[in-house]
Design a protein around this motif. Sequence first.
Motif, PDB file in Angstrom:
ATOM      1  N   MET A   1      22.515  22.029  15.529  1.00  0.00           N
ATOM      2  CA  MET A   1      22.273  23.426  15.786  1.00  0.00           C
ATOM      3  C   MET A   1      20.626  23.753  16.002  1.00  0.00           C
ATOM      4  SD  MET A   1      23.438  26.733  13.566  1.00  0.00           S
ATOM      5  CE  MET A   1      24.994  26.976  13.901  1.00  0.00           C
ATOM      6  N   ALA A  11      18.298  21.916  -0.458  1.00  0.00           N
ATOM      7  CA  ALA A  11      19.900  21.521  -0.082  1.00  0.00           C
ATOM      8  C   ALA A  11      20.314  22.537  -1.088  1.00  0.00           C
ATOM      9  CB  ALA A  11      19.944  20.304  -0.246  1.00  0.00           C
ATOM     10  N   PHE A  12      21.559  22.896  -0.491  1.00  0.00           N
ATOM     11  CA  PHE A  12      22.547  23.555  -1.615  1.00  0.00           C
ATOM     12  C   PHE A  12      23.524  22.718  -2.238  1.00  0.00           C
ATOM     13  CE2 PHE A  12      23.222  25.563   2.634  1.00  0.00           C
ATOM     14  CZ  PHE A  12      22.139  26.080   2.806  1.00  0.00           C
ATOM     15  N   LEU A  48      26.658  17.952  -2.697  1.00  0.00           N
ATOM     16  CA  LEU A  48      25.965  18.937  -1.621  1.00  0.00           C
ATOM     17  C   LEU A  48      27.039  19.504  -0.707  1.00  0.00           C
ATOM     18  CD1 LEU A  48      22.938  16.546  -0.712  1.00  0.00           C
ATOM     19  CD2 LEU A  48      22.905  18.514  -2.339  1.00  0.00           C
ATOM     20  N   VAL A  49      26.432  20.792  -0.026  1.00  0.00           N
ATOM     21  CA  VAL A  49      27.359  21.553   0.598  1.00  0.00           C
ATOM     22  C   VAL A  49      26.892  21.074   2.068  1.00  0.00           C
ATOM     23  CG1 VAL A  49      27.795  23.608   1.620  1.00  0.00           C
ATOM     24  CG2 VAL A  49      27.429  23.510  -0.774  1.00  0.00           C
ATOM     25  N   GLU A  50      28.047  20.560   2.845  1.00  0.00           N
ATOM     26  CA  GLU A  50      27.771  20.149   4.200  1.00  0.00           C
ATOM     27  C   GLU A  50      27.329  21.382   4.908  1.00  0.00           C
ATOM     28  OE1 GLU A  50      27.868  17.022   5.059  1.00  0.00           O
ATOM     29  OE2 GLU A  50      29.039  16.141   3.232  1.00  0.00           O
ATOM     30  N   ASN A  51      26.560  20.913   6.112  1.00  0.00           N
ATOM     31  CA  ASN A  51      26.280  21.993   6.798  1.00  0.00           C
ATOM     32  C   ASN A  51      26.788  22.968   7.684  1.00  0.00           C
ATOM     33  OD1 ASN A  51      23.808  23.409   7.614  1.00  0.00           O
ATOM     34  ND2 ASN A  51      23.452  22.486   9.618  1.00  0.00           N
ATOM     35  N   ASP A  52      28.263  22.330   7.901  1.00  0.00           N
ATOM     36  CA  ASP A  52      29.296  23.351   8.596  1.00  0.00           C
ATOM     37  C   ASP A  52      30.350  23.701   7.948  1.00  0.00           C
ATOM     38  OD1 ASP A  52      30.124  20.923   7.947  1.00  0.00           O
ATOM     39  OD2 ASP A  52      30.732  20.249  10.074  1.00  0.00           O
ATOM     40  N   GLU A  53      30.190  23.818   6.466  1.00  0.00           N
ATOM     41  CA  GLU A  53      31.372  24.131   5.644  1.00  0.00           C
ATOM     42  C   GLU A  53      30.803  25.451   4.982  1.00  0.00           C
ATOM     43  OE1 GLU A  53      32.706  21.167   3.080  1.00  0.00           O
ATOM     44  OE2 GLU A  53      30.831  20.693   1.980  1.00  0.00           O
ATOM     45  N   SER A  54      31.653  26.375   4.682  1.00  0.00           N
ATOM     46  CA  SER A  54      31.212  27.449   3.870  1.00  0.00           C
ATOM     47  C   SER A  54      31.473  27.236   2.377  1.00  0.00           C
ATOM     48  CB  SER A  54      32.391  28.450   4.016  1.00  0.00           C
ATOM     49  OG  SER A  54      33.435  28.038   3.358  1.00  0.00           O
ATOM     50  N   ILE A  55      30.702  27.717   1.545  1.00  0.00           N
ATOM     51  CA  ILE A  55      30.569  27.312   0.261  1.00  0.00           C
ATOM     52  C   ILE A  55      32.018  27.244  -0.569  1.00  0.00           C
ATOM     53  CG2 ILE A  55      28.098  27.776  -0.385  1.00  0.00           C
ATOM     54  CD1 ILE A  55      28.865  30.360  -1.517  1.00  0.00           C
ATOM     55  N   GLU A  56      32.833  28.128  -0.294  1.00  0.00           N
ATOM     56  CA  GLU A  56      34.265  28.048  -0.601  1.00  0.00           C
ATOM     57  C   GLU A  56      34.890  26.802  -0.176  1.00  0.00           C
ATOM     58  OE1 GLU A  56      35.823  30.520  -2.306  1.00  0.00           O
ATOM     59  OE2 GLU A  56      33.847  31.793  -2.340  1.00  0.00           O
ATOM     60  N   GLN A  76      33.826  31.531  -7.945  1.00  0.00           N
ATOM     61  CA  GLN A  76      32.251  31.517  -8.256  1.00  0.00           C
ATOM     62  C   GLN A  76      31.887  32.264  -9.255  1.00  0.00           C
ATOM     63  OE1 GLN A  76      29.975  32.530  -4.543  1.00  0.00           O
ATOM     64  NE2 GLN A  76      28.681  33.357  -5.871  1.00  0.00           N
ATOM     65  N   VAL A  94      25.415  26.413  -6.481  1.00  0.00           N
ATOM     66  CA  VAL A  94      26.450  27.723  -6.614  1.00  0.00           C
ATOM     67  C   VAL A  94      27.753  26.966  -7.578  1.00  0.00           C
ATOM     68  CG1 VAL A  94      27.902  29.554  -5.507  1.00  0.00           C
ATOM     69  CG2 VAL A  94      25.862  28.387  -4.533  1.00  0.00           C
TER      70      VAL A  94
ATOM     71  N   PHE B   8      18.614  19.553   5.833  1.00  0.00           N
ATOM     72  CA  PHE B   8      19.538  20.154   6.466  1.00  0.00           C
ATOM     73  C   PHE B   8      18.703  21.267   7.178  1.00  0.00           C
ATOM     74  CE2 PHE B   8      23.503  19.142   4.508  1.00  0.00           C
ATOM     75  CZ  PHE B   8      23.107  18.404   3.351  1.00  0.00           C
ATOM     76  N   PHE B  12      18.106  29.103   2.254  1.00  0.00           N
ATOM     77  CA  PHE B  12      18.477  30.119   1.358  1.00  0.00           C
ATOM     78  C   PHE B  12      17.851  31.453   1.565  1.00  0.00           C
ATOM     79  CE2 PHE B  12      16.562  26.635  -1.582  1.00  0.00           C
ATOM     80  CZ  PHE B  12      17.394  25.727  -1.261  1.00  0.00           C
ATOM     81  N   GLY B  81      28.106  32.511   1.322  1.00  0.00           N
ATOM     82  CA  GLY B  81      27.953  31.164   2.052  1.00  0.00           C
ATOM     83  C   GLY B  81      28.852  30.752   3.319  1.00  0.00           C
ATOM     84  N   GLU B  82      29.249  31.744   3.887  1.00  0.00           N
ATOM     85  CA  GLU B  82      30.024  31.570   5.210  1.00  0.00           C
ATOM     86  C   GLU B  82      29.176  30.848   6.291  1.00  0.00           C
ATOM     87  OE1 GLU B  82      33.132  31.973   5.913  1.00  0.00           O
ATOM     88  OE2 GLU B  82      33.321  32.600   3.610  1.00  0.00           O
ATOM     89  N   VAL B  83      29.700  29.800   6.912  1.00  0.00           N
ATOM     90  CA  VAL B  83      28.687  29.154   7.842  1.00  0.00           C
ATOM     91  C   VAL B  83      27.990  30.178   9.048  1.00  0.00           C
ATOM     92  CG1 VAL B  83      28.813  27.413   9.524  1.00  0.00           C
ATOM     93  CG2 VAL B  83      30.210  27.169   7.704  1.00  0.00           C
ATOM     94  N   ARG B  90      22.474  28.168   9.537  1.00  0.00           N
ATOM     95  CA  ARG B  90      22.918  28.172   8.151  1.00  0.00           C
ATOM     96  C   ARG B  90      21.852  28.557   7.335  1.00  0.00           C
ATOM     97  NH1 ARG B  90      27.045  25.453   5.114  1.00  0.00           N
ATOM     98  NH2 ARG B  90      27.521  27.003   3.820  1.00  0.00           N
TER      99      ARG B  90
END
Lengths: 231, 231
Positions: A1, A11-12, A48-56, A76, A94, B8, B12, B81-83, B90
């Motif tokens: 992207m 990173a998160f 780590l949170v992937e780039n294409d997934e929400s934190i939830e 959270q 988070v 990534f 943030f 953190g929605e994508v 992101r």
Amino acid sequence: METGLPKFDSAFSIDCVIFGFDAGELKVLLIERNEDPFKDWWALPGNLVENDESIEDAATRILYELTNLRDMHMEQFHTFGEVKRHPLGRVITVAYYALIRILGHKEVKPITQYAKKTSWHPVNTLPKLGFDHNEIFETSIQKLRRRLSYQPIAFELLPEKFTLTQLQLLYEAILNKKLDKRNFRKKMISYGFLKELDEKQKGVSYRAAKLYKFDKRKYFKIFQNDMNLES
Amino acid sequence: METGLPKFDSAFSIDCVIFGFDAGELKVLLIERNEDPFKDWWALPGNLVENDESIEDAATRILYELTNLRDMHMEQFHTFGEVKRHPLGRVITVAYYALIRILGHKEVKPITQYAKKTSWHPVNTLPKLGFDHNEIFETSIQKLRRRLSYQPIAFELLPEKFTLTQLQLLYEAILNKKLDKRNFRKKMISYGFLKELDEKQKGVSYRAAKLYKFDKRKYFKIFQNDMNLES
DNA sequence: ACAAAAGTGTTGCACGTACACCCATGT
DNA sequence: ACATGGGTGTACGTGCAACACTTTTGT
């Protein structure tokens, strides 16, 4: 992207405080790390949170990878962002907590490789954890206590059928203080969301206690209005 | 900094919900954006977190750049953190709220260029905001309400010296309901942390009200024990 | 029979809530 | 004098806290 945003060496991540209740004690699921940094240390499960997934979604995934469980109550509670909290780079994390019924999950085998093993630790005697995880844990339990007073989260930690004494022990474990038996029972029953079953405890060498279950429907009926004000 | 971590295409940010109280109304400070995306839209003030500053510091800085004010009461309340919440890439955002005394800051001139101008908007009639900022705002006010019930945050929004009626109007504005005058006064005074001054309101065309101020010392003396349980 | 936990009521106190009128001040 | 908000007390009901003994069951 293509982002159009500056790139960061950063990173998160998600860290999870997974609470369980067993033998009258409140416990937390820790991992023994299999990777640097803090290899061989105890730590909270996280990744780590992937780039294409929400934190939830990331929180759900990480919990699944660790416990093989889905559809847990997760929430959270705080984000930790000190610059040096991770020794290898800038990682903002988070933090979520999850509540699980420990029964049937005493031995939790991680699916991923980043943990050598997992273990339930009583919250009152946690070892020194990697990163800032002791601080994260302390924050989590404060939030848990507060939430207990206005949300029916205790039932997530108990088996579906439970006795009033078990419920009381759990409240005592979370709040870290003794409660009065008669007052506790009176109050719980007065709420009206406990369903008394025609069943009793089995396999105990003393008078068997009545079993109850939490009636979600009644709960929502009773607290409908209040709930609209909650987050 | 060499991180040893994967890179990534992500960043943030901090978003701030800045509450003020004026003319009996609870208000929020919005900016009119001067940059894409959402150029010319109203939005919450916010910006990216630099790589060498903690999220707390970033929140303080961003508030300063916008309001020229330091040392405000700020508090993190949720991370979003929605994508796809940011159209250009992101971006996970940590949301803070701040409480400021609007008096003397009716006209807030941003120091930075990313805002064309700022303006105080009554919370009940917010325009459509950029990004997911309406959702962030809704969450903030729910948290604010809850916090009001157990922390003395109202005083951050009032001038140093205030009347009981002003305090009551503020509670009513935050909670969005009418309160009983006699009961409200009785309760506030019974807490014991209000200091009655030998001074009265000036410039009103009716009976002048006594002025009070919040006595932090007394507050901490009274609520010492409770405070240890708070986050 | 004994050990262990289940189960059960009452009372006092603190607190929240409902409610209406006179008072002081500036114009 | 009048308009405007300031300031005050009581009575009732609810909910919380303190407190100890009898009952049931398995061994």
